[in-house]
Write a protein that holds these residues in place. Structure first.
Motif, PDB file in Angstrom:
ATOM      1  N   THR A 179       0.845  -1.186   0.000  1.00  0.00           N
ATOM      2  CA  THR A 179       0.000   0.000   0.000  1.00  0.00           C
ATOM      3  C   THR A 179       0.880   1.236   0.000  1.00  0.00           C
ATOM      4  O   THR A 179       1.762   1.384   0.846  1.00  0.00           O
ATOM      5  CB  THR A 179      -0.935   0.015   1.223  1.00  0.00           C
ATOM      6  N   VAL A 237       1.189   5.186   0.432  1.00  0.00           N
ATOM      7  CA  VAL A 237       0.489   6.241   1.169  1.00  0.00           C
ATOM      8  C   VAL A 237       1.202   7.567   0.948  1.00  0.00           C
ATOM      9  O   VAL A 237       2.417   7.683   1.200  1.00  0.00           O
ATOM     10  CB  VAL A 237       0.420   5.910   2.675  1.00  0.00           C
ATOM     11  N   ASP A 238       0.470   8.547   0.479  1.00  0.00           N
ATOM     12  CA  ASP A 238       1.011   9.882   0.256  1.00  0.00           C
ATOM     13  C   ASP A 238       0.848  10.693   1.533  1.00  0.00           C
ATOM     14  O   ASP A 238      -0.274  10.976   1.960  1.00  0.00           O
ATOM     15  CB  ASP A 238       0.265  10.555  -0.905  1.00  0.00           C
ATOM     16  N   GLN A 242      -1.177  13.764   1.132  1.00  0.00           N
ATOM     17  CA  GLN A 242      -2.589  13.533   0.841  1.00  0.00           C
ATOM     18  C   GLN A 242      -3.020  14.105  -0.509  1.00  0.00           C
ATOM     19  O   GLN A 242      -4.175  14.489  -0.697  1.00  0.00           O
ATOM     20  CB  GLN A 242      -3.467  14.118   1.958  1.00  0.00           C
ATOM     21  N   ASN A 281      -4.672   6.697  -1.325  1.00  0.00           N
ATOM     22  CA  ASN A 281      -3.891   5.543  -0.874  1.00  0.00           C
ATOM     23  C   ASN A 281      -4.136   4.382  -1.835  1.00  0.00           C
ATOM     24  O   ASN A 281      -5.283   4.023  -2.106  1.00  0.00           O
ATOM     25  CB  ASN A 281      -4.283   5.140   0.544  1.00  0.00           C
ATOM     26  N   THR A 341      -3.444   0.446  -3.005  1.00  0.00           N
ATOM     27  CA  THR A 341      -3.030  -0.915  -2.656  1.00  0.00           C
ATOM     28  C   THR A 341      -2.852  -1.720  -3.939  1.00  0.00           C
ATOM     29  O   THR A 341      -3.761  -1.784  -4.770  1.00  0.00           O
ATOM     30  CB  THR A 341      -4.071  -1.590  -1.750  1.00  0.00           C
TER      31      THR A 341
END
Length: 1111
Positions: free
Chosen positions: A474, A476-477, A480, A484, A486
């Motif tokens: 996954t 994840v930034d 934002q 996100n 996966t």
């Protein structure tokens, strides 16, 4: 309606001999202290007798004198039996021992639409019963006293206070709390804050509470032993899910009479507690084999060979492991076939073999399959030492070339030996799907554990733990900006690295909602088309994590992945699979997925939402059969599998914009999970056989492993398969030694029901598909007629020559079992996966190939950089260690009007076993400087100095750098020369047309003109070193050759006439390839290419001064 029906008249008092009467009771109302109506249990009294009470009379029983009021029931409708089902059996009696209770029976209306006419009869009947005979209570209470039910101890002065929360900390409203007794006993239900209060539970360390809530695993908690009178418990519920296999059984080989242990393991919430084992698809009797998650087979016989898998189960469902192959051979049988398989290697450009009329030589190869080796004592899930078939005996052959002889090692006998130990790596780049913006310093999670970060350019490298079944990552930034993401990434199980391009969906800008109003959010924004669906959020549906109702403005970011946009297919989350109730993995066909993010007005607190409705526009579902099968799914980020959230119901009409519309309506809650999918399980599945090659010669020995083959399943417009209406699935697989089988949807009745785009990439470089225009060539494509026409093969440039040539489309026509032409590939029915995986090279398949560059590698000990298991423990091996690959390059500058071919000849220099013996040859052509007309440069690989395979002593490789033609050495990098002078011995350099050195042991750098990189994969090590060499730096990278920076050697070369050109140059300048390749014995003649037929497509030739994208 409930009617009380008397028992047979012989059991009734005389006054009760009248027609049946009906007693009406409100729902849940008890009779003289009896429990609620619908919680009454079966009467255990032996004769189950009931005592009727006539209208207006009192009747005394042993336990009391209840009074009942009866109402007369209307006469039965004639022939009502035709419309009512038979009566069910009487329910259990609700009474405790020695007390009076009620039992009931029911029937249903078989014609609900005609209820008022035919079904106004009673559908429930009740009668009184007496509970079972009371028995003595034998419970001893160390604390408190026995309760009235004699199934637990109670302490009247103790109060238990509890709180139940969900995974994200929000309250588990309406969770039910039970006491574990002979039967679960409901004690209370949690309020909307997740709290509950239970008086009378003894804190003796023996009482167990069970907390249940829909979609969550039952939690069991023991009340701790204490003397306190007020207790507090906190319980967190875990979302319920199917088991997830984390360890499948290993392939093993044994001899008759030996024993073996096969093991599997699964995790999940709840924890899997049941395992079943299958042999060749048949269940093994648990009472005979006495297995759990480990299967022990002793005194093996040949009949026990085959495939084994396990099935793990829990209350949440089931999951099946991957199959393991068990080979059982005779006690004296050879562990491996001693006869090597044919394996052709390509010789240098000046080594044409007249005897075979080709540039190829057969060096033999042993397939690296599991074999029977020396076993340790005891049975283990994983053998301490893994044994594989490999080269047991090799001979050195001398090959005559143009003016020199070339030694090569040929495998003459195969045997069982220890498997080569390798390491597995996944590399890649994470960028935005819309504009290529890199995910800078993003976090990468494997399950709940952070395992890596992306770099400034979005690149990443992750070592894969041993025994990894399914790689789920996954991304994840932290800023934002992106959703996100996966991904389930395929990898090379036999070792090495695979490069993946990760495309990220940019988060949609948040909109502001009023929490006290109804809010509608559209899903899908295609031009000239309606949204696919809408989210409807009722007023007062937002809650804080602590369960409090949130009132105020809400920032809502809902990002939708629209399947009507074909370019968005690569952004698909996970691999669109789910596990059914039997534990089998099935694919999903998506109608869109969406990510949801709700926060408070300041954007600091994440909010939950309840009672959200999804309205899916039925007009967007073009396949009518999908209307009934549509479901709402959420993604489990730990397993990468989709799990069912709920069904959809058809809403006949919903007025919107003055038009009647039909919608599928589903309900959802937005809590722990924030990624959802509108999907249909699809059973029409097939596999497509695809192979990747090093060139257009399409030789089986030149197949490439580690190529990422991706498929986009599309739903074409009727009659226009090249103009897809939407995509429904995106999937990827990795090519192995026998190609790859790509899963895709297919249809037997309608060949155009599904189409597929298939593309291939290696290290970020897109491979080329075989052309379809101006005319289909079945021999080149790899599929015979007439099946090829039925599949409607089209390369992406079929109608526009300016389009990239890196993909092709086909109709997914499932092969007809009655057609011989369609049962030899390239499409295989889903149940024929094994046949697809083991298909011979002569079977039909689709092809991709690389555009060849001006480089050539030759190893005395043959080794495929695609297959690390092909490594051989030989002193002359180019790569001494199969788990660590060190690539070395030297930068050579050429002053002269022409590009020049440069060779490095690498021999043993100081090691007594290799001195004077050839390790290998590397050829490369210099690249013209884009700014200087008469200057070119080359990055030439040489064999690094260092330890050999036995790790006993080092060898300083003797490297000769030889430019081809009339060249004179002008200069040597002063720092490199000083290093070599200070690190004796020093090689002699009497010939000014070449340069000889004993390669440095130290990893020097750009200041010396030497570039060294170590990695777990040889292709990655070479790619990084090449990038630094082109750039002329020790930490940068470039695809543009910078000929004046970081140079080690400079030569001046004069121009030669065409008559003086080498074979290498003449082939390149003419664009023709005068190479005749003899077909190996197992090749199909139909797939041979005509002599000199290949020309490098102009669109794929690298620009001047630019190196081709390579792995």
């Amino acid at each position: 309606m409930l009617r009380f029906w008397p028992t047979p008249k012989q059991h009734l008092p005389l006054a009760a001999s009248r027609e049946p009467e009906t007693l009406f009771l409100p729902l849940g109302v008890g009779v003289q202290g009896l429990p609620g109506l619908f919680s009454w249990a079966q009467c255990s009294h032996k004769d189950h007798s009931a005592r009727p009470l006539p209208t207006g009379m009192r009747s005394s029983s042993r336990r009391g004198a209840p009074t009942f009021a009866y109402a007369r029931h209307s006469p039965l409708v004639q022939d009502s039996k035709r419309f009512l089902s038979p009566w069910s059996k009487w329910s259990e009696c609700s009474a405790k021992c020695g007390q009076t209770g009620v039992q009931k029976r029911t029937r249903s209306c078989l014609a609900e639409r005609l209820w008022g006419v035919h079904c106004n009869e009673a559908t429930e009947e009740g009668r009184l019963c007496i509970g079972h005979v009371c028995s003595a209570c034998n419970i001893t209470c160390p604390m408190g006293r026995v309760n009235a039910d004699c199934d637990a101890c109670m302490c009247e002065d103790v109060t238990l206070h509890g709180k139940v929360s969900l995974e994200d900390g929000s309250p588990a409203a309406d969770a039910r709390v039970y006491l574990q007794a002979k039967k679960l006993k409901l004690l209370t239900t949690a309020d909307n804050k997740g709290t509950f209060r239970i008086p009378g539970v003894c804190p003796d360390g023996k009482n167990t509470l069970k907390i249940k809530k829909a979609k969550y695993a039952t939690a069991a908690v023991t009340v701790p032993e204490t003397n306190r009178r007020n207790l507090a418990l906190q319980v967190q519920l875990q979302r319920s899910g199917k088991p997830y296999i984390v360890k499948s059984p290993d392939d093993k080989a044994r001899r008759v009479g030996q024993s073996v242990a096969l093991c599997c393991d699964a995790v999940g919430t709840p924890v899997p507690d049941r395992y079943l084992w299958y042999h060749n698809g048949s269940l093994l009797d648990p009472s005979i084999y006495k297995y759990k998650n480990n299967l022990i087979l002793k005194n093996l016989n040949r009949g026990q060979a085959g495939e084994y898998f396990c099935k793990a189960s829990s209350d949440g469902g089931s999951a099946k492991s991957q199959s393991a192959k068990l080979a059982v051979i005779g006690r004296q049988e050879a562990a491996c076939d001693p006869q090597p398989q044919s394996h052709l290697i390509r010789l240098p450009h000046d080594c044409f073999q007249k005897a075979t009329n080709s540039f190829y030589y057969d060096v033999g190869k042993c397939p690296a399959k599991t074999c029977v080796g020396k076993l340790d004592k005891g049975l283990r899930c994983k053998d301490n030492v893994a044994y594989c078939c490999g080269a047991a005996k090799m001979e050195t052959r001398e090959i005559s070339c143009n003016g020199y002889t070339l030694p090569t090692k040929v495998t003459v006998e195969c045997g069982c030996k220890k498997c080569t130990e390798t390491r597995i790596t996944v590399r890649g780049r994470a960028t935005a799907a819309d504009n290529g913006e890199p995910l800078r310093f993003g976090h990468i999670y494997m399950g709940n554990k952070r395992v890596s970060m992306t770099g400034y350019k979005g690149t990443f490298s992750i070592p894969i733990p041993a025994d990894t079944e399914r790689l789920v990552l996954t991304f994840v930034d932290r800023l934002q900006k992106f959703v996100n993401t996966t991904k389930v990434l395929p990898f090379k199980e036999n070792g090495g690295a695979v490069f993946h391009e990760i495309k990220l969906l940019r988060k949609k800008a948040p909109v502001t909602l009023e929490s006290t109003e109804t809010n509608v959010i559209s899903l899908g924004e295609m031009e000239d088309d309606d949204p696919i669906a809408e989210l409807e959020i009722p007023p007062d549906s937002f809650y804080r994590k602590n369960g409090e109702l949130y009132r105020g403005k809400v920032k809502a970011s809902v990002t939708f992945l629209d399947p009507r946009n074909i370019s968005a297919a690569a952004v698909t989350q996970s691999d669109l699979n789910f596990v059914d109730e039997e534990g089998d993995v099935f694919p999903l066909r998506t109608y869109g997925m969406f990510s949801v993010d709700f926060t408070d007005e300041r954007g600091t607190e994440s909010l939950n939402a309840e009672e959200v409705k999804v309205h899916l526009d039925a007009a967007q579902i073009k396949m009518p059969e999908h209307l009934q099968e549509m479901k709402l799914w959420s993604l489990n980020p730990e397993t990468g599998l989709w799990e069912e959230e709920g069904d959809f119901n058809l809403e006949k009409s919903r007025r919107r914009k003055r038009e009647e519309r039909t919608f599928l309506v589903g309900n959802m809650e937005i809590k722990e999970r924030r990624l959802f999918n509108l999907d249909v399980p699809e059973s029409r599945r097939c596999y497509v056989k695809v192979r990747a090659y090093r060139s257009e010669r399409f030789l089986p020995s030149e197949q490439i492993q580690g190529v990422v083959i991706s498929v986009i399943n599309t739903e074409p417009e009727p009659g226009f398969s090249s103009n897809p209406r939407a995509w429904g699935r995106f999937d990827s697989v990795i090519t192995g030694p026998n190609g790859a089988c790509v899963p895709a949807f297919c249809d037997e009745q309608n060949p155009e029901a599904y189409a597929a785009y298939i593309l291939a990439s290696l290290g970020g470089e897109e491979l080329e598909a075989v052309a379809s225009a101006p005319k289909l060539n079945p021999n080149a494509i790899g599929v015979p007629q007439p099946y090829l026409n039925k599949l409607n093969y089209r390369r992406t440039d079929h109608e526009d020559s300016n389009t990239k040539k890196t993909a092709f489309s086909i109709n997914m026509a499932k092969p007809s079992p009655n057609s011989a032409d369609e049962n030899n590939g390239p499409i295989y029915a889903y149940e024929n996966l094994k046949e697809c995986e083991e298909a011979p090279y002569s079977a039909a398949h689709f092809r991709f190939y690389r555009i060849e560059g001006d480089g050539y590698d030759y190893n005395t000990v043959p080794f495929s950089e695609d297959d690390l298991m092909s490594w051989t423990d030989d002193y002359l091996a180019w790569w001494p260690k199969p788990m660590e690959f060190r690539a070395c390059y030297i930068k050579v500058k050429i002053n002269g009007p022409q590009e020049v071919n440069i060779r490095s000849r690498n021999m043993g220099g100081t090691h007594p076993r290799t001195i004077g013996k050839l390790y290998g040859i590397r050829d490369v052509r210099s690249i013209r400087d884009s700014e200087q007309r008469d200057v070119s440069a080359a990055c030439l690989e040489f064999k690094c100095s260092g330890m050999l395979f036995d790790q006993d002593r080092v060898d300083r490789t003797l490297v000769k750098v030889i430019p081809q033609g009339s060249c004179r050495r002008e200069s040597v990098n002063s720092m490199l020369h000083e290093y070599l002078v200070n690190h004796l011995p020093m090689a002699t350099n009497n010939d000014s047309s070449e340069y000889t050195m004993l390669a440095p042991l130290d990893p020097l750098g750009h200041n010396y003109g030497i570039y060294t990189v170590t990695d777990q994969d040889p292709r990655i090590a070479k790619e990084i070193a090449l990038g630094r060499c082109f750039d002329g730096t020790s930490d940068g990278t470039s695809r543009i050759m910078k000929s004046d920076i970081g140079v080690a050697l400079t030569f001046t070369c004069s121009e030669r006439s065409a008559a003086e050109q080498s074979i290498f140059e003449s082939q390149r300048n003419s664009g023709q390839q005068s190479i005749v390749v003899p077909p190996p014995p197992r090749e199909s003649p139909a797939f041979q290419r005509p002599l000199g037929s290949r020309q490098i497509p102009q669109s794929r030739v690298p620009m001047r001064g630019q190196r081709p994208s390579s792995y």
